[in-house]
Design a protein around this motif. Structure first.
Motif, PDB file in Angstrom:
ATOM      1  N   UNK A 171       0.834  -1.211   0.000  1.00 42.54           N
ATOM      2  CA  UNK A 171       0.000   0.000   0.000  1.00 42.54           C
ATOM      3  C   UNK A 171       0.865   1.256   0.000  1.00 42.54           C
ATOM      4  N   UNK A 172       1.975   1.229   0.710  1.00 45.75           N
ATOM      5  CA  UNK A 172       2.873   2.385   0.751  1.00 45.75           C
ATOM      6  C   UNK A 172       3.580   2.579  -0.592  1.00 45.75           C
ATOM      7  N   UNK A 173       3.938   1.490  -1.253  1.00 46.83           N
ATOM      8  CA  UNK A 173       4.522   1.604  -2.601  1.00 46.83           C
ATOM      9  C   UNK A 173       3.526   2.250  -3.544  1.00 46.83           C
ATOM     10  N   UNK A 174       2.267   1.792  -3.457  1.00 44.74           N
ATOM     11  CA  UNK A 174       1.222   2.351  -4.312  1.00 44.74           C
ATOM     12  C   UNK A 174       1.020   3.837  -4.033  1.00 44.74           C
ATOM     13  N   UNK A 175       1.062   4.227  -2.763  1.00 40.43           N
ATOM     14  CA  UNK A 175       0.798   5.612  -2.379  1.00 40.43           C
ATOM     15  C   UNK A 175       1.922   6.554  -2.783  1.00 40.43           C
ATOM     16  N   UNK A 176       3.168   6.069  -2.700  1.00 37.55           N
ATOM     17  CA  UNK A 176       4.308   6.961  -2.946  1.00 37.55           C
ATOM     18  C   UNK A 176       4.889   6.809  -4.339  1.00 37.55           C
ATOM     19  N   UNK A 177       4.705   5.639  -4.950  1.00 39.56           N
ATOM     20  CA  UNK A 177       5.366   5.377  -6.219  1.00 39.56           C
ATOM     21  C   UNK A 177       6.860   5.147  -6.041  1.00 39.56           C
ATOM     22  N   UNK A 178       7.286   5.031  -4.784  1.00 45.15           N
ATOM     23  CA  UNK A 178       8.703   4.821  -4.484  1.00 45.15           C
ATOM     24  C   UNK A 178       8.918   3.408  -3.954  1.00 45.15           C
ATOM     25  N   UNK A 179      10.164   3.037  -3.851  1.00 47.18           N
ATOM     26  CA  UNK A 179      10.521   1.750  -3.282  1.00 47.18           C
ATOM     27  C   UNK A 179      10.112   1.720  -1.816  1.00 47.18           C
ATOM     28  N   UNK A 187       4.658   9.591   5.592  1.00 53.09           N
ATOM     29  CA  UNK A 187       3.333  10.057   5.159  1.00 53.09           C
ATOM     30  C   UNK A 187       2.512   8.901   4.598  1.00 53.09           C
ATOM     31  N   UNK A 188       3.174   7.987   3.877  1.00 53.46           N
ATOM     32  CA  UNK A 188       2.463   6.820   3.334  1.00 53.46           C
ATOM     33  C   UNK A 188       1.991   5.910   4.467  1.00 53.46           C
ATOM     34  N   UNK A 189       2.831   5.703   5.477  1.00 59.77           N
ATOM     35  CA  UNK A 189       2.415   4.900   6.625  1.00 59.77           C
ATOM     36  C   UNK A 189       1.239   5.561   7.343  1.00 59.77           C
ATOM     37  N   UNK A 190       1.320   6.865   7.523  1.00 65.11           N
ATOM     38  CA  UNK A 190       0.236   7.599   8.186  1.00 65.11           C
ATOM     39  C   UNK A 190      -1.056   7.460   7.389  1.00 65.11           C
ATOM     40  N   UNK A 191      -0.952   7.578   6.084  1.00 66.37           N
ATOM     41  CA  UNK A 191      -2.138   7.441   5.230  1.00 66.37           C
ATOM     42  C   UNK A 191      -2.727   6.043   5.356  1.00 66.37           C
ATOM     43  N   UNK A 239      16.033   3.808  11.180  1.00 65.98           N
ATOM     44  CA  UNK A 239      15.235   4.779  11.919  1.00 65.98           C
ATOM     45  C   UNK A 239      15.238   6.170  11.293  1.00 65.98           C
ATOM     46  N   UNK A 240      15.558   6.226  10.010  1.00 69.76           N
ATOM     47  CA  UNK A 240      15.592   7.518   9.339  1.00 69.76           C
ATOM     48  C   UNK A 240      14.875   7.439   7.983  1.00 69.76           C
ATOM     49  N   UNK A 241      13.572   7.150   8.008  1.00 72.11           N
ATOM     50  CA  UNK A 241      12.838   7.049   6.740  1.00 72.11           C
ATOM     51  C   UNK A 241      12.615   8.432   6.133  1.00 72.11           C
ATOM     52  N   UNK A 242      12.259   8.448   4.867  1.00 74.22           N
ATOM     53  CA  UNK A 242      11.941   9.719   4.233  1.00 74.22           C
ATOM     54  C   UNK A 242      10.583  10.203   4.731  1.00 74.22           C
ATOM     55  N   UNK A 278       4.097  10.904  13.762  1.00 65.84           N
ATOM     56  CA  UNK A 278       5.517  10.553  13.731  1.00 65.84           C
ATOM     57  C   UNK A 278       6.439  11.722  14.070  1.00 65.84           C
ATOM     58  N   UNK A 279       5.963  12.962  13.882  1.00 65.04           N
ATOM     59  CA  UNK A 279       6.840  14.119  13.971  1.00 65.04           C
ATOM     60  C   UNK A 279       6.641  14.982  15.211  1.00 65.04           C
ATOM     61  N   UNK A 280       5.433  15.076  15.718  1.00 66.53           N
ATOM     62  CA  UNK A 280       5.080  16.008  16.781  1.00 66.53           C
ATOM     63  C   UNK A 280       4.801  15.222  18.057  1.00 66.53           C
TER      64      UNK A 280
END
Length: 143
Positions: free
Chosen positions: A37-45, A68-72, A60-63, A81-83
């Motif tokens: 699902x994350x590949x589909x959402x981002x178009x990235x590996x 954002x794909x995991x959150x979606x 521990x340093x994802x883009x 993840x950030x705040x």
């Protein structure tokens, strides 16, 4: 006692999402389902291995796009993840969702919703008293 979201690692936050957010049949999502699902959402590996590494803390340093794909996928705001403040609030809500998976807890909660504020206060007091009593029993104290 559970560690606060602010004090948890990225891996801990991701693991909580896997623990609480479930498929409609109640089963946990697999790494493959989420990675796909994350590949589909981002178009990235976004491989199953990469997700496993994030879940276990080996990476521990994802883009930002990966988070954002995991959150979606898990239907939480990316701020989870950030705040730290937002993460703490969401962690409490996720813990509640996890507890509500238990049929007995869910039945009590659904009945309590219809009570007046005074009735809800009585229920809270009763639950607190029972929890203290059971805590005393497990710690070996018998008053």
């Amino acid at each position: 006692m559970a560690q606060s979201a602010a004090g948890r690692t990225l891996a801990g936050k991701i693991e909580q999402l896997f623990d609480v957010v479930r498929r409609p049949d109640g089963a946990a999502f697999t790494n493959e389902e989420v990675a796909h699902a994350c590949r589909e959402a981002t178009g990235e590996t976004f491989s199953t291995t990469y997700l496993w590494q994030l879940r276990t803390g080996k990476r521990d340093n994802p883009t930002k796009r990966h988070l954002e794909a995991l959150a979606q996928f898990f239907q939480v705001p990316p701020a989870y993840f950030f705040d730290d403040e937002q993460s703490e609030k969401l962690a409490e809500e996720l813990a509640l969702l996890g507890a509500l998976r238990d049929a007995g807890v869910r039945a009590i909660a659904l009945r309590a919703v219809t009570l007046s504020p005074d009735g809800q206060a009585v229920i809270r007091d009763m639950v607190d008293a029972i929890a203290r009593r059971e805590g005393d029993r497990t710690s070996g104290r018998n008053d």
